[in-house]
Design a protein around this motif. Structure first.
Motif, PDB file in Angstrom:
ATOM      1  N   ASP A 353      11.103  49.589  32.195  1.00  0.00           N
ATOM      2  CA  ASP A 353       9.841  50.296  31.960  1.00  0.00           C
ATOM      3  C   ASP A 353       9.702  50.750  30.502  1.00  0.00           C
ATOM      4  N   THR A 354      10.845  51.129  29.874  1.00  0.00           N
ATOM      5  CA  THR A 354      10.744  51.618  28.485  1.00  0.00           C
ATOM      6  C   THR A 354      11.228  50.568  27.484  1.00  0.00           C
ATOM      7  N   ASN A 355      11.898  49.535  28.026  1.00  0.00           N
ATOM      8  CA  ASN A 355      12.498  48.505  27.180  1.00  0.00           C
ATOM      9  C   ASN A 355      13.594  49.057  26.273  1.00  0.00           C
ATOM     10  N   GLY A 376      29.421  62.023  24.029  1.00  0.00           N
ATOM     11  CA  GLY A 376      28.516  61.347  23.091  1.00  0.00           C
ATOM     12  C   GLY A 376      27.273  62.176  22.876  1.00  0.00           C
ATOM     13  N   ASN A 377      26.548  61.827  21.811  1.00  0.00           N
ATOM     14  CA  ASN A 377      25.319  62.562  21.521  1.00  0.00           C
ATOM     15  C   ASN A 377      24.295  62.387  22.636  1.00  0.00           C
ATOM     16  N   THR A 378      23.266  63.221  22.606  1.00  0.00           N
ATOM     17  CA  THR A 378      22.242  63.041  23.653  1.00  0.00           C
ATOM     18  C   THR A 378      21.513  61.706  23.442  1.00  0.00           C
ATOM     19  N   GLY A 379      21.252  61.055  24.571  1.00  0.00           N
ATOM     20  CA  GLY A 379      20.577  59.747  24.518  1.00  0.00           C
ATOM     21  C   GLY A 379      21.524  58.610  24.181  1.00  0.00           C
ATOM     22  N   SER A 383      24.572  59.051  30.960  1.00  0.00           N
ATOM     23  CA  SER A 383      24.068  59.056  32.348  1.00  0.00           C
ATOM     24  C   SER A 383      23.806  57.631  32.831  1.00  0.00           C
ATOM     25  N   SER A 384      23.455  56.760  31.906  1.00  0.00           N
ATOM     26  CA  SER A 384      23.162  55.380  32.309  1.00  0.00           C
ATOM     27  C   SER A 384      24.396  54.725  32.921  1.00  0.00           C
ATOM     28  N   ILE A 385      25.584  55.073  32.402  1.00  0.00           N
ATOM     29  CA  ILE A 385      26.819  54.489  32.956  1.00  0.00           C
ATOM     30  C   ILE A 385      26.967  54.870  34.424  1.00  0.00           C
ATOM     31  N   LEU A 392      22.023  52.804  41.084  1.00  0.00           N
ATOM     32  CA  LEU A 392      20.619  53.233  41.064  1.00  0.00           C
ATOM     33  C   LEU A 392      19.858  52.216  40.225  1.00  0.00           C
ATOM     34  N   TYR A 393      20.557  51.563  39.318  1.00  0.00           N
ATOM     35  CA  TYR A 393      20.022  50.441  38.536  1.00  0.00           C
ATOM     36  C   TYR A 393      21.062  49.334  38.562  1.00  0.00           C
ATOM     37  N   ASP A 394      20.619  48.096  38.301  1.00  0.00           N
ATOM     38  CA  ASP A 394      21.568  46.993  38.154  1.00  0.00           C
ATOM     39  C   ASP A 394      21.708  46.643  36.682  1.00  0.00           C
TER      40      ASP A 394
HETATM   41  N1  LIG Z   1      15.377  55.799  34.038  1.00  0.00           N
HETATM   42  C1  LIG Z   1      15.156  55.475  32.771  1.00  0.00           C
HETATM   43  N2  LIG Z   1      14.147  54.657  32.453  1.00  0.00           N
HETATM   44  C2  LIG Z   1      13.934  54.345  31.164  1.00  0.00           C
HETATM   45  N3  LIG Z   1      14.660  54.757  30.131  1.00  0.00           N
HETATM   46  C3  LIG Z   1      15.693  55.576  30.395  1.00  0.00           C
HETATM   47  C4  LIG Z   1      15.979  55.978  31.722  1.00  0.00           C
HETATM   48  N4  LIG Z   1      17.048  56.791  31.707  1.00  0.00           N
HETATM   49  C5  LIG Z   1      17.405  56.885  30.404  1.00  0.00           C
HETATM   50  N5  LIG Z   1      16.604  56.162  29.616  1.00  0.00           N
HETATM   51  C6  LIG Z   1      16.728  56.009  28.171  1.00  0.00           C
HETATM   52  O1  LIG Z   1      18.004  55.445  27.909  1.00  0.00           O
HETATM   53  C7  LIG Z   1      18.631  56.093  26.826  1.00  0.00           C
HETATM   54  C8  LIG Z   1      19.984  56.641  27.275  1.00  0.00           C
HETATM   55  O2  LIG Z   1      19.731  57.702  28.170  1.00  0.00           O
HETATM   56  P1  LIG Z   1      20.872  58.460  28.979  1.00  0.00           P
HETATM   57  O3  LIG Z   1      20.225  59.411  29.911  1.00  0.00           O
HETATM   58  O4  LIG Z   1      21.824  57.487  29.557  1.00  0.00           O
HETATM   59  O5  LIG Z   1      21.578  59.253  27.809  1.00  0.00           O
HETATM   60  P2  LIG Z   1      22.619  60.463  27.875  1.00  0.00           P
HETATM   61  O6  LIG Z   1      23.695  60.119  26.930  1.00  0.00           O
HETATM   62  O7  LIG Z   1      23.009  60.732  29.278  1.00  0.00           O
HETATM   63  O8  LIG Z   1      21.726  61.645  27.305  1.00  0.00           O
HETATM   64  P3  LIG Z   1      21.863  63.235  27.576  1.00  0.00           P
HETATM   65  O9  LIG Z   1      23.160  63.689  27.016  1.00  0.00           O
HETATM   66  O10 LIG Z   1      20.703  63.813  26.833  1.00  0.00           O
HETATM   67  O11 LIG Z   1      21.783  63.402  29.029  1.00  0.00           O
HETATM   68  C9  LIG Z   1      17.697  57.155  26.321  1.00  0.00           C
HETATM   69  O12 LIG Z   1      17.034  56.640  25.198  1.00  0.00           O
HETATM   70  C10 LIG Z   1      16.707  57.357  27.472  1.00  0.00           C
HETATM   71  O13 LIG Z   1      15.427  57.633  26.978  1.00  0.00           O
END
Ligand SMILES: Nc1ncnc2c1ncn2[C@@H]1O[C@H](COP(=O)(O)OP(=O)(O)OP(=O)(O)O)[C@@H](O)[C@H]1O
Length: 584
Positions: A353-355, A376-379, A383-385, A392-394
């Motif tokens: 959705d966001t690419n 790691g820094n925010t973003g 959480s994606s891992i 929740l995602y593939d």
């Molecule tokens: N469900 C989603 N759909 C689209 N983009 C996403 C989604 N979840 C995260 N992102 C994007 O992916 C990138 C990584 O996000 P993620 O949440 O994994 O980071 P993070 O290290 O956990 O950050 P934080 O410490 O702020 O929680 C960010 O740029 C975020 O905007």
């Protein structure tokens, strides 16, 4: 009508009920159509007596009495039939509505997180409530009134033609005009109703956001701005409602006007025929009744057409969701025993959705029972891992292996059952604290709940509430602090006793002393369990078996605490900075 074909399976499911309902509808209408004939006979009998054709008053009285009794009987029977007609057809439409809502709800359960991100909650709710209600109108009223109309029209028209073809033609002259005008009127009403409903949704959303953000509104003292916004919106909604009322107000007068015109035609043409001696006076009375009986079904053609059009549009919207194939599906039927070893092999993730490419070619292994801390820094993609581990995602590229099996070949339910997940932004239901903790294990005993709460260092807070574990949370109950919410959510995850525990930055809102306590409890609870700790604090990560540091979706450092504090880089800097903060 293509979208509505999807519903044929429900017609088949309830075919006997519907057929019986239709049969009763036909019977009740046939009976109703007998009344004009009886009225004609009665009026004619009186006329025949007056003109001397019948001489015996007792005979006339007897005929009238029989006719009255017949009308009373037919009306009573008609009432019983109408009751059963509604019982069978309208109740069936309610049963189908129930089935359809369940079907949609089950589909909602299967749809993946991505789907929920792309569609608004209001839209999801609307399709299961508003749209289903419109489809129900097709099953119930549309079918019932269509059959009504066909029977009344075919039988009524045949009876009228047999009695007086010329008068029939004149009488029915305004009917097509009636039907076409009601059709256009109904379309206008539908269009305006949709607009009114949109405004209603806008008003609800406006208020919902206002009430949810009441803290911000009050602290910024912008109540008047909000009230002005609400005033503007409700003014617009009022205008649209008035528009709708104006057009609705035309509906009945138009019907009454056309009935009136038909009645005048019957009286004028029928009167001339009577004067010419072509018909008896009873025929005029009979035709006036036919006009009244037939007007409603004719008017309803337009209404039913618009109901069906609306149902078609709604079913199309419902089908879009029902036929949506979930991105994440459980294709494995056999059970998978999850032990907890996890391998990331060249894993990349791009959110469609966001690419945004959140993870780039990650490689690491966590053995069963090990703890991995992710910093790691925010973003940076932390959480994606864990989103990938819970599937929740593939992955977009690469593979994740669970106990050396590709994640897609694991039974998804078994995998998720073996994961205790504490999200970054914990969500608690508007229920008791006890039930919120038990959510992780439905059959948990009181003792287990208390142990989990103690391990999450929330027990002491809970017993301070008047109702203890029975304290209701949420809108009508107690509002927990951010840290209390996080700890309740931790208790919910550990009570499950899963093989994999994931803590996504869930100690951010607790003080360092409580963090220490929770971490030492977690160390005990998570023995032999694979554990992921996402954090911004070295204190949460230092005891982990492995630590990885992410930056822009890539691993920039990995090792143990002792190794990383000796290496120049993110971890060492963070460690020194936080050490300094502690000392200050
Ligand atoms: N469900 C989603 N759909 C689209 N983009 C996403 C989604 N979840 C995260 N992102 C994007 O992916 C990138 C990584 O996000 P993620 O949440 O994994 O980071 P993070 O290290 O956990 O950050 P934080 O410490 O702020 O929680 C960010 O740029 C975020 O905007």
């Amino acid at each position: 009508m293509k979208a509505l074909q999807y519903l044929n399976k429900y017609f088949l499911k309830y075919k006997w009920r519907l057929l019986l309902g239709l049969f009763i509808t036909v019977l009740s209408k046939l009976l109703a159509l007998k009344i004009p004939e009886i009225i004609r006979n009665s009026v004619n009998a009186v006329e025949d007596y007056q003109t001397g054709k019948l001489t015996d008053l007792a005979d006339v009285k007897e005929t009238l009495l029989y006719n009255i009794l017949f009308i009373v009987g037919v009306t009573l029977l008609g009432g019983v039939f109408t009751f059963w007609m509604r019982q069978l057809i309208i109740v069936t439409s309610r049963l189908i509505e129930f089935d359809l809502k369940n079907e949609i709800y089950q589909q909602y359960q299967k749809l993946s997180l991505n789907f929920y991100k792309k569609n608004r909650t209001g839209d999801l709710m609307n399709r299961i409530s508003e749209d289903v209600s419109k489809v129900r109108m097709y099953f119930g009223p549309a079918i019932m009134y269509t059959v009504n109309m066909i029977v009344l029209f075919v039988v009524g028209f045949t009876q009228m033609i047999q009695i007086d073809p010329k008068l029939t033609m004149y009488t029915l002259l305004p009917f097509p005009i009636l039907s076409v005008s009601i059709f256009y009127l109904s379309r206008q009403i539908n269009k305006k109703t949709t607009i009114v409903q949109q405004y209603l949704s806008k008003l609800t959303t406006f208020n919902q956001e206002f009430f949810s953000g009441i803290n911000v509104v009050k602290s910024y003292a912008i109540e008047n701005v909000v009230i002005d916004g609400f005033d503007d919106l409700s003014d617009e909604a009022k205008e649209k409602n008035i528009d709708l009322s104006k057009i609705q107000a035309l509906f009945f007068p138009l019907m009454v006007l056309l009935i009136g015109i038909s009645n005048i035609i019957v009286l004028y043409v029928g009167g001339q025929q009577y004067i010419a001696g072509e018909i008896q006076i009873g025929v005029i009375a009979e035709f006036i009744l036919y006009v009244n009986i037939l007007t409603w079904p004719v008017a309803i053609v337009g209404w039913v057409t618009s109901i069906i059009q609306q149902a078609e549009a709604s079913q199309q919207r419902i089908n879009e969701f029902l036929q949506h194939v979930p991105d994440i599906e459980n294709k494995v039927t056999h059970p998978t025993k999850i032990k907890g070893k996890i391998d990331f092999k060249n894993v990349s993730l791009t959110y469609d959705d966001t690419n945004i490419t959140a993870l780039k070619n990650l490689n690491f292994t966590v053995e069963k029972g090990e703890t991995l801390a992710i910093l790691g820094n925010t973003g940076s993609g932390k959480s994606s891992i864990v989103n990938l581990i819970s599937r929740l995602y593939d992955t977009t590229e690469g593979t994740i292996l669970i106990d050396n099996i590709p994640i897609k070949e694991c039974n998804l339910n078994d995998l998720r059952n073996q994961i205790g997940f504490v999200p970054q932004d914990p969500f608690l239901f508007s229920d008791t604290i006890e039930n919120n903790i038990k959510f992780g294990k439905e059959d948990a005993t009181e003792e287990e709940i208390i142990t989990a709460a103690k391990n999450a260092v929330i027990h002491d807070n809970i017993i301070e509430f008047k109702d203890g574990y029975k304290t209701i949370l949420g809108e009508r109950g107690v509002t927990l602090s951010g840290g209390q919410k996080q700890r309740t959510s931790i208790a919910r995850a550990i009570i499950k006793n899963p093989e994999i525990l994931i803590f996504d930055d869930c100690l951010s809102a607790v003080d360092t002393e409580t963090e220490e306590k929770i971490l030492s409890n977690l160390e005990r609870v998570s023995k032999n369990k694979t554990t992921f700790i996402i954090s911004h604090r070295v204190s949460s990560a230092k005891n982990a078996d492995k630590i990885i540091v992410l930056d822009d979706g890539k691993i920039i450092q990995q090792g143990t605490h002792n190794q990383l504090i000796t290496l120049k880089g993110y971890y060492k800097e963070l460690y020194e900075q936080q050490l300094l903060e502690k000392e200050i």
